[in-house]
Design a protein around this motif. Structure first.
Motif, PDB file in Angstrom:
ATOM      1  N   ASP A  26      -5.397  -2.541 -13.943  1.00 35.25           N
ATOM      2  CA  ASP A  26      -4.476  -1.468 -13.568  1.00 35.25           C
ATOM      3  C   ASP A  26      -3.415  -1.986 -12.606  1.00 35.25           C
ATOM      4  O   ASP A  26      -3.588  -3.009 -11.940  1.00 35.25           O
ATOM      5  CB  ASP A  26      -5.232  -0.315 -12.913  1.00 35.25           C
ATOM      6  CG  ASP A  26      -5.952   0.568 -13.925  1.00 35.25           C
ATOM      7  OD1 ASP A  26      -5.781   0.336 -15.136  1.00 35.25           O
ATOM      8  OD2 ASP A  26      -6.700   1.470 -13.493  1.00 35.25           O
ATOM      9  N   ILE A  27      -2.323  -1.224 -12.495  1.00 36.36           N
ATOM     10  CA  ILE A  27      -1.212  -1.594 -11.619  1.00 36.36           C
ATOM     11  C   ILE A  27      -1.260  -0.756 -10.353  1.00 36.36           C
ATOM     12  O   ILE A  27      -1.295   0.478 -10.404  1.00 36.36           O
ATOM     13  CB  ILE A  27       0.144  -1.399 -12.317  1.00 36.36           C
ATOM     14  CG1 ILE A  27       0.259  -2.344 -13.523  1.00 36.36           C
ATOM     15  CG2 ILE A  27       1.289  -1.654 -11.339  1.00 36.36           C
ATOM     16  CD1 ILE A  27       1.550  -2.171 -14.304  1.00 36.36           C
ATOM     17  N   VAL A  28      -1.248  -1.448  -9.207  1.00 34.36           N
ATOM     18  CA  VAL A  28      -1.222  -0.809  -7.893  1.00 34.36           C
ATOM     19  C   VAL A  28       0.177  -1.000  -7.303  1.00 34.36           C
ATOM     20  O   VAL A  28       0.721  -2.108  -7.325  1.00 34.36           O
ATOM     21  CB  VAL A  28      -2.275  -1.428  -6.954  1.00 34.36           C
ATOM     22  CG1 VAL A  28      -2.228  -0.764  -5.577  1.00 34.36           C
ATOM     23  CG2 VAL A  28      -3.665  -1.301  -7.562  1.00 34.36           C
ATOM     24  N   LEU A  29       0.750   0.053  -6.765  1.00 34.70           N
ATOM     25  CA  LEU A  29       2.074  -0.002  -6.146  1.00 34.70           C
ATOM     26  C   LEU A  29       1.966   0.183  -4.643  1.00 34.70           C
ATOM     27  O   LEU A  29       1.204   1.030  -4.164  1.00 34.70           O
ATOM     28  CB  LEU A  29       2.974   1.106  -6.725  1.00 34.70           C
ATOM     29  CG  LEU A  29       4.274   1.412  -5.956  1.00 34.70           C
ATOM     30  CD1 LEU A  29       5.251   0.255  -6.058  1.00 34.70           C
ATOM     31  CD2 LEU A  29       4.914   2.708  -6.454  1.00 34.70           C
ATOM     32  N   ASP A  30       2.759  -0.602  -3.892  1.00 32.45           N
ATOM     33  CA  ASP A  30       2.942  -0.382  -2.457  1.00 32.45           C
ATOM     34  C   ASP A  30       4.441  -0.426  -2.172  1.00 32.45           C
ATOM     35  O   ASP A  30       5.049  -1.499  -2.172  1.00 32.45           O
ATOM     36  CB  ASP A  30       2.217  -1.449  -1.638  1.00 32.45           C
ATOM     37  CG  ASP A  30       2.235  -1.137  -0.135  1.00 32.45           C
ATOM     38  OD1 ASP A  30       3.032  -0.281   0.280  1.00 32.45           O
ATOM     39  OD2 ASP A  30       1.459  -1.762   0.613  1.00 32.45           O
ATOM     40  N   PRO A  31       5.082   0.731  -1.936  1.00 31.64           N
ATOM     41  CA  PRO A  31       6.535   0.760  -1.723  1.00 31.64           C
ATOM     42  C   PRO A  31       6.955   0.366  -0.307  1.00 31.64           C
ATOM     43  O   PRO A  31       8.141   0.179  -0.054  1.00 31.64           O
ATOM     44  CB  PRO A  31       6.896   2.215  -2.017  1.00 31.64           C
ATOM     45  CG  PRO A  31       5.661   2.976  -1.647  1.00 31.64           C
ATOM     46  CD  PRO A  31       4.511   2.088  -1.997  1.00 31.64           C
ATOM     47  N   PHE A  32       6.008   0.300   0.621  1.00 32.73           N
ATOM     48  CA  PHE A  32       6.256  -0.202   1.982  1.00 32.73           C
ATOM     49  C   PHE A  32       5.301  -1.381   2.203  1.00 32.73           C
ATOM     50  O   PHE A  32       4.406  -1.331   3.037  1.00 32.73           O
ATOM     51  CB  PHE A  32       5.998   0.890   3.025  1.00 32.73           C
ATOM     52  CG  PHE A  32       6.944   2.066   2.956  1.00 32.73           C
ATOM     53  CD1 PHE A  32       8.211   1.992   3.515  1.00 32.73           C
ATOM     54  CD2 PHE A  32       6.560   3.252   2.340  1.00 32.73           C
ATOM     55  CE1 PHE A  32       9.075   3.086   3.467  1.00 32.73           C
ATOM     56  CE2 PHE A  32       7.419   4.344   2.284  1.00 32.73           C
ATOM     57  CZ  PHE A  32       8.680   4.260   2.852  1.00 32.73           C
ATOM     58  N   ALA A  33       5.508  -2.453   1.463  1.00 33.57           N
ATOM     59  CA  ALA A  33       4.480  -3.480   1.326  1.00 33.57           C
ATOM     60  C   ALA A  33       4.299  -4.368   2.548  1.00 33.57           C
ATOM     61  O   ALA A  33       3.243  -4.970   2.713  1.00 33.57           O
ATOM     62  CB  ALA A  33       4.795  -4.352   0.103  1.00 33.57           C
ATOM     63  N   GLY A  34       5.321  -4.501   3.401  1.00 32.72           N
ATOM     64  CA  GLY A  34       5.173  -5.351   4.582  1.00 32.72           C
ATOM     65  C   GLY A  34       4.707  -6.745   4.224  1.00 32.72           C
ATOM     66  O   GLY A  34       5.312  -7.437   3.400  1.00 32.72           O
ATOM     67  N   SER A  35       3.599  -7.177   4.830  1.00 37.06           N
ATOM     68  CA  SER A  35       3.106  -8.543   4.627  1.00 37.06           C
ATOM     69  C   SER A  35       2.298  -8.714   3.351  1.00 37.06           C
ATOM     70  O   SER A  35       1.720  -9.774   3.124  1.00 37.06           O
ATOM     71  CB  SER A  35       2.251  -8.970   5.825  1.00 37.06           C
ATOM     72  OG  SER A  35       1.134  -8.111   5.977  1.00 37.06           O
ATOM     73  N   GLY A  36       2.244  -7.684   2.506  1.00 39.32           N
ATOM     74  CA  GLY A  36       1.668  -7.845   1.177  1.00 39.32           C
ATOM     75  C   GLY A  36       0.163  -7.767   1.084  1.00 39.32           C
ATOM     76  O   GLY A  36      -0.425  -8.237   0.103  1.00 39.32           O
ATOM     77  N   MET A  37      -0.500  -7.129   2.046  1.00 41.93           N
ATOM     78  CA  MET A  37      -1.958  -7.072   1.989  1.00 41.93           C
ATOM     79  C   MET A  37      -2.461  -6.246   0.807  1.00 41.93           C
ATOM     80  O   MET A  37      -3.544  -6.504   0.285  1.00 41.93           O
ATOM     81  CB  MET A  37      -2.518  -6.515   3.301  1.00 41.93           C
ATOM     82  CG  MET A  37      -2.316  -7.435   4.506  1.00 41.93           C
ATOM     83  SD  MET A  37      -3.084  -9.070   4.323  1.00 41.93           S
ATOM     84  CE  MET A  37      -1.674 -10.068   3.837  1.00 41.93           C
ATOM     85  N   THR A  38      -1.662  -5.260   0.371  1.00 44.78           N
ATOM     86  CA  THR A  38      -2.053  -4.523  -0.833  1.00 44.78           C
ATOM     87  C   THR A  38      -2.071  -5.454  -2.039  1.00 44.78           C
ATOM     88  O   THR A  38      -2.936  -5.350  -2.917  1.00 44.78           O
ATOM     89  CB  THR A  38      -1.085  -3.349  -1.085  1.00 44.78           C
ATOM     90  OG1 THR A  38      -1.115  -2.462   0.042  1.00 44.78           O
ATOM     91  CG2 THR A  38      -1.460  -2.581  -2.334  1.00 44.78           C
ATOM     92  N   GLY A  39      -1.123  -6.389  -2.083  1.00 43.84           N
ATOM     93  CA  GLY A  39      -1.109  -7.377  -3.158  1.00 43.84           C
ATOM     94  C   GLY A  39      -2.319  -8.285  -3.118  1.00 43.84           C
ATOM     95  O   GLY A  39      -2.900  -8.613  -4.160  1.00 43.84           O
TER      96      GLY A  39
END
Length: 554
Positions: A26-39
């Motif tokens: 699945d695809i997860v989105l983070d529109p305020f990703a900052g340092s990319g921890m969601t990635g």
């Protein structure tokens, strides 16, 4: 721990939500990703991710956290960069050992401000004056006239006072009076950024930079460390492999705060660098940049290894292939994705006037010669610098970002929004933004997050009214028109606080505050008047106190 970033969300706080609301692929989105921890969390759980932020530094950090290179190659090239830089500069951190006379290496140097006495206008060395006062600030006196002096006195210049050295004759670092290095430092023609920090910056005003002469990025570094950093940056630029060059620049930007004057000295132990402001203490450390770079390269290698190990442990043999993580420089209110194209959103937007990212990112972005546009930031200015970044503008950005999240989210998808603030007005603004975007909070899915990043001010939440915990709100498309918010009865607020205190839990004011907010979201309260300050008053009214060291309610 490979690279610091303001308000970074721990991966362990994101993974359970991704695993709950999505499946592998699945695809997860983070529109305020900052340092990319969601990635990172998406990668280790076998998900795809789309990350967006207006921050240049955020994209640099987030991209390189996921730029997984061979640890062996990274170590080899990091060592080569260090060797070539040392050959160019010479032994700029070398000094004689005071115990054995052999050549030793400076680990760090203590620098002191030289200040002006307001009464006699004579100068005094802050460190030496504090030392003469038996390390008690309240007893500091001008050595010339005897008047009381403090860190508020005007700073005239800075001077080194103590070296901490590493020598083979001793197992631990040796403190000795400062001596000039064996080799005078020279930039050898290498470039370093000298970007201006002017009155348009919120942190310029907050930190009184003009008064202290700290009006450019370069002024926050010692001459020696500037030359070493410039030489390292030039050597990294010579590496032809794009991934390795990017990863070493990631290592380089990770040391910039600690390599600057913003690392505050303490007689007991180093206090850490000021990440969220421009503060330079009257006594600060100058660290050995070569040591910092060497250690941070090891941290980057460990980070890559950890990410791969976590991914292999979750998804098996196919873990080393199929990465699909993209980081875009994009505004959250104008996402570059199709309708109904993502499965889940996890995001941690800026919390109003708490942090000014473009100001703090300036130190790293100056080296990259690319800058975050302050006009794009989702922040609220504390002082008027002509930028017009108001609460109304912030609310419109939040509404636009949430509407975009809803647009790109697949039907039946969820949005988890992390938010923290000590002001009820900001929570009410968030309530309005959620409603205006066509979303609603799922009452049973409100969690709390302790990021584990306690600043000195954060630990003092019991008496400085600073929240140290965040709420995690999970949102869904609104199932009907928004209900009218009701005013919370003061008796209900006090009863909730008393109940938490009576339960004997290990609580602090921030935890009590978030419990009130969580109850308020579930009960449809108007949160505008529920402030952390009110919670501290209710604690006092209950004849309880707050421990100043731990911020726990006693």
């Amino acid at each position: 721990m490979a690279h610091a970033y303001l308000t970074k969300v721990p991966v362990a706080g994101i993974v359970p939500f991704i695993e709950e609301f999505t499946s592998e692929g699945d695809i997860v989105l983070d529109p305020f990703a900052g340092s990319g921890m969601t990635g990172v969390a998406a990668l280790i759980t076998g998900r795809r991710a789309r990350l967006c932020d207006v921050s240049v530094l955020g994209r640099h950090i987030g991209t390189n956290y996921l730029n997984l290179v061979s640890g062996e190659h990274l170590r080899k090239h990091a060592d080569e960069v260090l060797v070539r830089a040392a050959e160019h500069l010479g032994d700029v951190y070398g000094v004689p050992c005071s115990l054995c006379g052999a050549d030793a290496q400076i680990a760090k140097t203590v620098w002191s401000s030289v200040m002006e006495c307001p009464d006699c206008c004579g100068s005094f060395n802050y460190y030496r004056t504090l030392e003469a006062a038996d390390w008690k600030k309240e007893h500091m006196a001008c050595p010339r006239c005897g008047s009381s002096v403090s860190s508020r006195c005007r700073r005239l210049l800075e001077t080194p006072v103590v070296n901490s050295i590493v020598c083979e004759c001793h197992r631990t670092q040796i403190e000795q009076p400062h001596q000039s290095p064996l080799v005078d430092v020279s930039p050898n023609g290498h470039w370093w950024p000298d970007v201006s920090v002017d009155e348009s910056r919120q942190m310029y005003v907050a930190s009184a930079l003009g008064r202290h002469g700290l009006t450019s990025v370069a002024s926050f570094y010692s001459p020696r460390n500037l030359c070493v950093l410039a030489t390292l940056w030039a050597e990294i630029g010579e590496i032809s492999d794009e991934d390795l060059r990017g990863k070493l620049r990631f290592v380089f930007t990770a040391i910039l705060t600690r390599a600057s004057k913003r690392y505050q000295w303490s007689r007991r132990r180093p206090l850490n660098a000021a990440n969220a402001n421009y503060y330079v203490a009257p006594v600060f450390y100058e660290w050995n940049v070569f040591d910092l770079f060497n250690r941070k390269a090891e941290a980057a290698i460990r980070s890559d290894r950890w990410i791969l190990d976590q991914r292999r442990g979750r998804i098996g043999p196919q873990a080393d292939e199929g990465f699909d993580i993209a980081y875009h420089r994009a505004n959250a209110a104008a996402l570059p994705f199709d309708d109904d194209s993502v499965d889940y959103v996890f995001t941690d937007p800026p919390f109003g006037a708490n942090i000014f990212y473009s100001d703090m990112n300036l130190f790293q972005e100056a080296w990259m010669s690319e800058f975050t546009d302050p006009d794009e930031e989702a922040v609220i200015d504390r002082v008027d610098t002509g930028a017009a970044r108001t609460a109304d503008r912030y609310e419109q950005i939040m509404i636009g970002a949430l509407q975009e999240c809803l647009r790109v989210l697949k039907p039946e998808g969820f949005i988890t929004l992390l938010f923290g603030n000590s002001s009820g007005k900001m929570w009410q603004l968030l309530q309005r933004s959620i409603s205006a975007a066509g979303l609603e909070v799922v009452p049973e899915l409100i969690a709390m997050l302790d990021k584990g990043q306690r600043s000195v001010k954060g630990l003092a939440s019991g008496f400085e009214n600073t929240a140290t915990l965040d709420l995690m709100l999970t949102l869904r498309p609104a199932t009907g028109p928004p209900s009218e918010l009701t005013e919370p009865p003061q008796a209900d607020l006090e009863e909730l606080v008393r109940g938490q205190l009576a339960a004997g839990h290990d609580v602090n004011p921030s935890l009590l505050y978030l419990e009130l907010l969580r109850h308020g979201f579930r009960s449809g309260w108007n949160l505008s008047q529920i402030n952390l300050r009110n919670v501290n008053e209710m604690i006092q009214n209950a004849d309880r106190s707050v421990d100043r060291r731990s911020a726990r309610v006693l």
